[in-house]
Design a protein around this motif. Structure first.
Motif, PDB file in Angstrom:
ATOM      1  N   VAL A 147       1.015  -1.248  -0.066  1.00  0.00           N
ATOM      2  CA  VAL A 147       0.151   0.091   0.070  1.00  0.00           C
ATOM      3  C   VAL A 147       0.880   1.184   0.042  1.00  0.00           C
ATOM      4  CG1 VAL A 147      -1.859   1.495   1.343  1.00  0.00           C
ATOM      5  CG2 VAL A 147      -1.997  -1.171   1.085  1.00  0.00           C
ATOM      6  N   LEU A 148       1.775   1.279   0.815  1.00  0.00           N
ATOM      7  CA  LEU A 148       2.777   2.382   0.809  1.00  0.00           C
ATOM      8  C   LEU A 148       3.525   2.546  -0.438  1.00  0.00           C
ATOM      9  CD1 LEU A 148       4.799   1.819   4.009  1.00  0.00           C
ATOM     10  CD2 LEU A 148       2.730   3.481   3.561  1.00  0.00           C
ATOM     11  N   GLY A 149       3.942   1.504  -1.196  1.00  0.00           N
ATOM     12  CA  GLY A 149       4.229   1.523  -2.607  1.00  0.00           C
ATOM     13  C   GLY A 149       3.267   1.905  -3.492  1.00  0.00           C
ATOM     14  N   ALA A 150       1.957   1.485  -3.581  1.00  0.00           N
ATOM     15  CA  ALA A 150       1.047   2.241  -4.332  1.00  0.00           C
ATOM     16  C   ALA A 150       0.990   3.644  -3.964  1.00  0.00           C
ATOM     17  CB  ALA A 150      -0.346   1.349  -4.188  1.00  0.00           C
ATOM     18  N   LEU A 151       1.012   4.129  -3.030  1.00  0.00           N
ATOM     19  CA  LEU A 151       1.018   5.728  -2.649  1.00  0.00           C
ATOM     20  C   LEU A 151       2.011   6.368  -2.999  1.00  0.00           C
ATOM     21  CD1 LEU A 151      -1.274   5.435   0.557  1.00  0.00           C
ATOM     22  CD2 LEU A 151      -2.002   5.982  -1.565  1.00  0.00           C
ATOM     23  N   ALA A 152       3.347   5.484  -3.138  1.00  0.00           N
ATOM     24  CA  ALA A 152       4.484   6.348  -3.657  1.00  0.00           C
ATOM     25  C   ALA A 152       4.412   7.087  -5.240  1.00  0.00           C
ATOM     26  CB  ALA A 152       5.747   5.277  -3.754  1.00  0.00           C
ATOM     27  N   ARG A 153       3.355   6.339  -5.894  1.00  0.00           N
ATOM     28  CA  ARG A 153       3.160   6.915  -7.374  1.00  0.00           C
ATOM     29  C   ARG A 153       2.301   8.154  -7.253  1.00  0.00           C
ATOM     30  NH1 ARG A 153       4.263   1.785  -7.001  1.00  0.00           N
ATOM     31  NH2 ARG A 153       5.220   0.666  -8.586  1.00  0.00           N
ATOM     32  N   GLY A 154       1.512   8.580  -6.109  1.00  0.00           N
ATOM     33  CA  GLY A 154       0.857   9.535  -5.963  1.00  0.00           C
ATOM     34  C   GLY A 154      -0.498   9.470  -5.061  1.00  0.00           C
ATOM     35  N   GLU A 155      -0.908  10.533  -4.620  1.00  0.00           N
ATOM     36  CA  GLU A 155      -2.253  10.348  -3.787  1.00  0.00           C
ATOM     37  C   GLU A 155      -3.339   9.560  -4.637  1.00  0.00           C
ATOM     38  OE1 GLU A 155      -3.296  13.805  -2.133  1.00  0.00           O
ATOM     39  OE2 GLU A 155      -3.843  14.917  -4.100  1.00  0.00           O
TER      40      GLU A 155
ATOM     41  N   PRO B  76     -20.184  11.003  -4.440  1.00  0.00           N
ATOM     42  CA  PRO B  76     -20.093  11.194  -2.959  1.00  0.00           C
ATOM     43  C   PRO B  76     -18.336  11.585  -2.778  1.00  0.00           C
ATOM     44  CG  PRO B  76     -19.994   8.691  -3.808  1.00  0.00           C
ATOM     45  CD  PRO B  76     -20.321   9.704  -4.690  1.00  0.00           C
ATOM     46  N   ALA B  77     -18.419  12.058  -1.689  1.00  0.00           N
ATOM     47  CA  ALA B  77     -17.054  12.353  -1.152  1.00  0.00           C
ATOM     48  C   ALA B  77     -16.171  11.374  -1.061  1.00  0.00           C
ATOM     49  CB  ALA B  77     -17.037  13.165   0.235  1.00  0.00           C
ATOM     50  N   ARG B  78     -14.797  11.265  -1.149  1.00  0.00           N
ATOM     51  CA  ARG B  78     -13.794  10.391  -1.037  1.00  0.00           C
ATOM     52  C   ARG B  78     -12.682  10.832  -0.226  1.00  0.00           C
ATOM     53  NH1 ARG B  78     -13.266   9.201  -7.747  1.00  0.00           N
ATOM     54  NH2 ARG B  78     -14.887   7.918  -7.848  1.00  0.00           N
ATOM     55  N   LYS B  79     -12.237   9.538   0.233  1.00  0.00           N
ATOM     56  CA  LYS B  79     -11.029   9.966   1.431  1.00  0.00           C
ATOM     57  C   LYS B  79      -9.944   9.637   0.537  1.00  0.00           C
ATOM     58  CE  LYS B  79      -9.807   8.806   5.998  1.00  0.00           C
ATOM     59  NZ  LYS B  79      -9.995   7.719   7.200  1.00  0.00           N
ATOM     60  N   TYR B  80      -9.034  10.628   0.432  1.00  0.00           N
ATOM     61  CA  TYR B  80      -7.784  10.496  -0.200  1.00  0.00           C
ATOM     62  C   TYR B  80      -6.577  10.282   0.612  1.00  0.00           C
ATOM     63  CZ  TYR B  80      -9.640  11.601  -5.077  1.00  0.00           C
ATOM     64  OH  TYR B  80     -10.085  11.753  -6.067  1.00  0.00           O
ATOM     65  N   TYR B  81      -5.623   9.222   0.089  1.00  0.00           N
ATOM     66  CA  TYR B  81      -4.596   8.877   1.056  1.00  0.00           C
ATOM     67  C   TYR B  81      -3.213   9.477   0.403  1.00  0.00           C
ATOM     68  CZ  TYR B  81      -8.010   5.984   3.343  1.00  0.00           C
ATOM     69  OH  TYR B  81      -9.086   5.389   3.892  1.00  0.00           O
ATOM     70  N   ARG B  82      -2.072  10.038   1.243  1.00  0.00           N
ATOM     71  CA  ARG B  82      -0.822  10.138   0.472  1.00  0.00           C
ATOM     72  C   ARG B  82       0.137   9.637   1.530  1.00  0.00           C
ATOM     73  NH1 ARG B  82      -3.190  14.869   2.143  1.00  0.00           N
ATOM     74  NH2 ARG B  82      -1.976  16.283   3.658  1.00  0.00           N
ATOM     75  N   LEU B  83       1.217   9.596   1.173  1.00  0.00           N
ATOM     76  CA  LEU B  83       2.557   9.095   2.053  1.00  0.00           C
ATOM     77  C   LEU B  83       2.839  10.442   2.815  1.00  0.00           C
ATOM     78  CD1 LEU B  83       4.988   6.949  -0.025  1.00  0.00           C
ATOM     79  CD2 LEU B  83       3.398   6.210   1.704  1.00  0.00           C
ATOM     80  N   SER B  84       3.017  10.119   4.197  1.00  0.00           N
ATOM     81  CA  SER B  84       3.648  11.324   4.981  1.00  0.00           C
ATOM     82  C   SER B  84       5.177  11.057   4.851  1.00  0.00           C
ATOM     83  CB  SER B  84       3.264  10.902   6.499  1.00  0.00           C
ATOM     84  OG  SER B  84       3.956   9.839   6.811  1.00  0.00           O
TER      85      SER B  84
ATOM     86  N   ALA C 170       9.871   7.351   4.325  1.00  0.00           N
ATOM     87  CA  ALA C 170      11.152   6.877   4.838  1.00  0.00           C
ATOM     88  C   ALA C 170      10.907   5.223   5.145  1.00  0.00           C
ATOM     89  CB  ALA C 170      11.493   7.441   6.305  1.00  0.00           C
ATOM     90  N   THR C 171       9.645   4.936   6.004  1.00  0.00           N
ATOM     91  CA  THR C 171       9.492   3.464   5.993  1.00  0.00           C
ATOM     92  C   THR C 171       9.553   2.641   4.730  1.00  0.00           C
ATOM     93  OG1 THR C 171       8.277   4.152   7.850  1.00  0.00           O
ATOM     94  CG2 THR C 171       7.813   2.015   6.859  1.00  0.00           C
ATOM     95  N   LEU C 172       8.971   3.341   3.707  1.00  0.00           N
ATOM     96  CA  LEU C 172       8.748   2.755   2.257  1.00  0.00           C
ATOM     97  C   LEU C 172      10.289   2.123   2.032  1.00  0.00           C
ATOM     98  CD1 LEU C 172       7.547   1.446  -0.190  1.00  0.00           C
ATOM     99  CD2 LEU C 172       7.170   3.666  -0.891  1.00  0.00           C
ATOM    100  N   ARG C 173      10.964   3.254   1.934  1.00  0.00           N
ATOM    101  CA  ARG C 173      12.515   3.071   1.506  1.00  0.00           C
ATOM    102  C   ARG C 173      13.257   1.980   2.288  1.00  0.00           C
ATOM    103  NH1 ARG C 173      11.939   8.586   1.225  1.00  0.00           N
ATOM    104  NH2 ARG C 173      13.176   8.942   3.233  1.00  0.00           N
TER     105      ARG C 173
END
Length: 107
Positions: free
Chosen positions: A16-24, A71-79, A84-87
């Motif tokens: 999931v972190l890797g998928a979010l590395a491509r963008g929110e 409807p509204a969507r909840k968007y996620y992005r890496l902090s 750092a954890t992904l790396r």
């Protein structure tokens, strides 16, 4: 429980972190990225608890956005901690996979 499910349990957060590395992104789109990456269909009952866990750990940041046509969507992005954890964990994972592959080599 099949083999893929067992393996996925141990690596889903990292994926999931890797998928979010491509963008929110929002949940359904993250699931699509994971499926396109070869992980198969990831059910919402599996993905959303992982996203909540990552959010609580401070590895992802989420915010709700209203949609123009739905409807509204909840968007996620890496902090920053998530990146750092992904790396770090990604490097550890690569070593682990290499070790497993070496053990499974048939002489």
């Amino acid at each position: 429980m099949d083999r893929r499910t067992q393996w996925l349990r141990g690596v889903l957060d990292l994926c999931v972190l890797g998928a979010l590395a491509r963008g929110e992104s929002y949940g359904y789109e993250i699931a699509q990225r994971l499926e396109a990456g070869g992980l198969g269909v990831i059910a919402g009952g599996t993905l959303y608890p992982a996203l909540l866990r990552l959010e609580r750990l401070g590895l992802v940041v989420a915010d709700w956005r209203t949609g123009a046509s739905g409807p509204a969507r909840k968007y996620y992005r890496l902090s920053d901690d998530g990146a750092a954890t992904l790396r770090s964990a990604g490097a550890d994972w690569a070593v682990f996979v290499g070790n497993v592959n070496a053990i499974m080599e048939v002489p």
